[in-house]
Scaffold this motif. Structure first.
Motif, PDB file in Angstrom:
ATOM      1  N   ARG A   4       2.128  -2.367   2.441  1.00  0.00           N
ATOM      2  CA  ARG A   4       2.602  -1.109   3.010  1.00  0.00           C
ATOM      3  C   ARG A   4       2.374   0.033   2.022  1.00  0.00           C
ATOM      4  NH1 ARG A   4       5.973  -1.410   7.539  1.00  0.00           N
ATOM      5  NH2 ARG A   4       5.223  -3.177   8.747  1.00  0.00           N
ATOM      6  N   PHE A   5       2.036   1.185   2.560  1.00  0.00           N
ATOM      7  CA  PHE A   5       1.868   2.387   1.744  1.00  0.00           C
ATOM      8  C   PHE A   5       3.236   3.046   1.591  1.00  0.00           C
ATOM      9  CE2 PHE A   5       1.198   6.866   1.024  1.00  0.00           C
ATOM     10  CZ  PHE A   5       0.171   6.888   0.105  1.00  0.00           C
ATOM     11  N   THR A   6       3.709   3.188   0.343  1.00  0.00           N
ATOM     12  CA  THR A   6       5.038   3.753   0.098  1.00  0.00           C
ATOM     13  C   THR A   6       4.998   4.961  -0.837  1.00  0.00           C
ATOM     14  OG1 THR A   6       5.380   2.203  -1.743  1.00  0.00           O
ATOM     15  CG2 THR A   6       6.165   1.517   0.435  1.00  0.00           C
ATOM     16  N   ASP A   8       3.898   8.841  -2.330  1.00  0.00           N
ATOM     17  CA  ASP A   8       3.942  10.166  -1.704  1.00  0.00           C
ATOM     18  C   ASP A   8       2.660  10.957  -1.901  1.00  0.00           C
ATOM     19  OD1 ASP A   8       4.083  10.874  -4.350  1.00  0.00           O
ATOM     20  OD2 ASP A   8       6.011  11.914  -4.213  1.00  0.00           O
ATOM     21  N   LEU A  27      -3.803  11.928   9.219  1.00  0.00           N
ATOM     22  CA  LEU A  27      -2.685  11.578   8.337  1.00  0.00           C
ATOM     23  C   LEU A  27      -1.461  12.470   8.549  1.00  0.00           C
ATOM     24  CD1 LEU A  27      -4.628  11.070   4.984  1.00  0.00           C
ATOM     25  CD2 LEU A  27      -3.368   9.301   6.208  1.00  0.00           C
ATOM     26  N   PHE A  30       2.296  11.524   9.303  1.00  0.00           N
ATOM     27  CA  PHE A  30       3.026  10.598   8.443  1.00  0.00           C
ATOM     28  C   PHE A  30       3.791  11.266   7.316  1.00  0.00           C
ATOM     29  CE2 PHE A  30      -0.423   8.418  10.523  1.00  0.00           C
ATOM     30  CZ  PHE A  30       0.301   7.453  11.206  1.00  0.00           C
ATOM     31  N   LEU A  32       3.164  12.705   4.480  1.00  0.00           N
ATOM     32  CA  LEU A  32       2.910  12.486   3.062  1.00  0.00           C
ATOM     33  C   LEU A  32       3.110  13.801   2.313  1.00  0.00           C
ATOM     34  CD1 LEU A  32      -0.341  10.333   3.269  1.00  0.00           C
ATOM     35  CD2 LEU A  32       1.985   9.536   2.978  1.00  0.00           C
ATOM     36  N   VAL A 194      -2.989   2.443  10.158  1.00  0.00           N
ATOM     37  CA  VAL A 194      -1.591   2.888  10.204  1.00  0.00           C
ATOM     38  C   VAL A 194      -0.671   1.779  10.711  1.00  0.00           C
ATOM     39  CG1 VAL A 194      -2.202   5.321  10.388  1.00  0.00           C
ATOM     40  CG2 VAL A 194      -1.801   4.005  12.470  1.00  0.00           C
ATOM     41  N   CYS A 197      -0.552  -0.626   7.434  1.00  0.00           N
ATOM     42  CA  CYS A 197      -0.057  -0.118   6.146  1.00  0.00           C
ATOM     43  C   CYS A 197       1.029   0.928   6.260  1.00  0.00           C
ATOM     44  CB  CYS A 197      -1.225   0.455   5.330  1.00  0.00           C
ATOM     45  SG  CYS A 197      -2.499  -0.779   4.953  1.00  0.00           S
ATOM     46  N   PHE A 198       1.175   1.547   7.433  1.00  0.00           N
ATOM     47  CA  PHE A 198       2.230   2.536   7.635  1.00  0.00           C
ATOM     48  C   PHE A 198       3.291   2.032   8.620  1.00  0.00           C
ATOM     49  CE2 PHE A 198      -1.221   4.942   5.911  1.00  0.00           C
ATOM     50  CZ  PHE A 198      -0.662   5.992   5.205  1.00  0.00           C
TER      51      PHE A 198
END
Length: 202
Positions: A4-6, A8, A27, A30, A32, A194, A197-198
């Motif tokens: 998972r993408f955590t 910033d 993107l 999400f 970021l 997504v 990983c999201f």
């Protein structure tokens, strides 16, 4: 399990302004804190020595993640023309020459096709998300269609003015960007990214 993408901050490992714009738009939902292009960080463009789209996306993502210290997302994409045995394929950008003039590339495709009746083509996109520790996740998407001449529209980039997706009367370059994002090869790969990983299904 996919990682998972955590973080910033995400680096978009591309020096292509059109590609960076499309990825940034995809993107945007999400939240970021920071999405930055490799070019804006002054990162060099690695030589694309891979023999596949996935291999080239992987080497670009790894290079940007290592150089920046942040996770990096790279895209390698191109046009495959059935009657040209899949060319220009991974060499799609190189067909535009050192000046990256896609008017030249599109004319090269037209000349290579000549009178061939088969105008079927597809775009393919490989995405690679790499972390500075060397971990990667890769995804691939495809959209099918055919080629038209002369080039039409000014909303896209690359080969978009000659590519008409299946089931549509207009080219990618004539479409509203949101309509293209909903069906493109990049969107197909991005939807997989997504979800994995999201944690979001699109």
């Amino acid at each position: 399990m996919p990682r998972r993408f955590t973080e910033d901050t995400l680096v978009v490992a591309s020096h292509n302004p059109g590609k960076v714009r499309e990825i940034a738009a995809l993107l945007a939902p999400f939240g970021l804190a920071r999405v930055v292009a490799a070019g804006d960080l002054g990162l060099p463009e690695p030589e694309e020595t891979g023999s596949t789209f996935v291999a080239n996306a992987d080497l670009k993502a790894r290079a940007a993640a290592t150089a920046s210290g942040h996770p990096a997302l790279a895209d390698d994409s191109g046009l495959e023309v059935a009657a040209l045995d899949g060319a220009p394929g991974i060499y799609s950008a190189r067909w535009a020459g050192p000046g990256k003039d896609f008017a030249v590339a599109m004319e090269r495709v037209r000349t290579a096709l000549g009178d061939a009746p088969d105008r079927a083509a597809n775009f393919i996109c490989a995405l690679c998300l790499a972390w500075p520790d060397g971990h990667t996740e890769t995804f691939e998407g495809t959209v099918f269609g055919d080629l038209v001449w002369p080039p039409r529209g000014d909303k896209g980039f690359g080969y978009d003015p000659i590519f008409r997706p299946t089931g549509h009367a207009i080219t990618f370059a004539e479409m509203d960007p949101a309509a293209k994002h909903a069906m493109s090869h990049r969107a197909a790969a991005f939807n997989q990214l997504v979800a994995a990983c999201f944690g979001v299904s699109r």
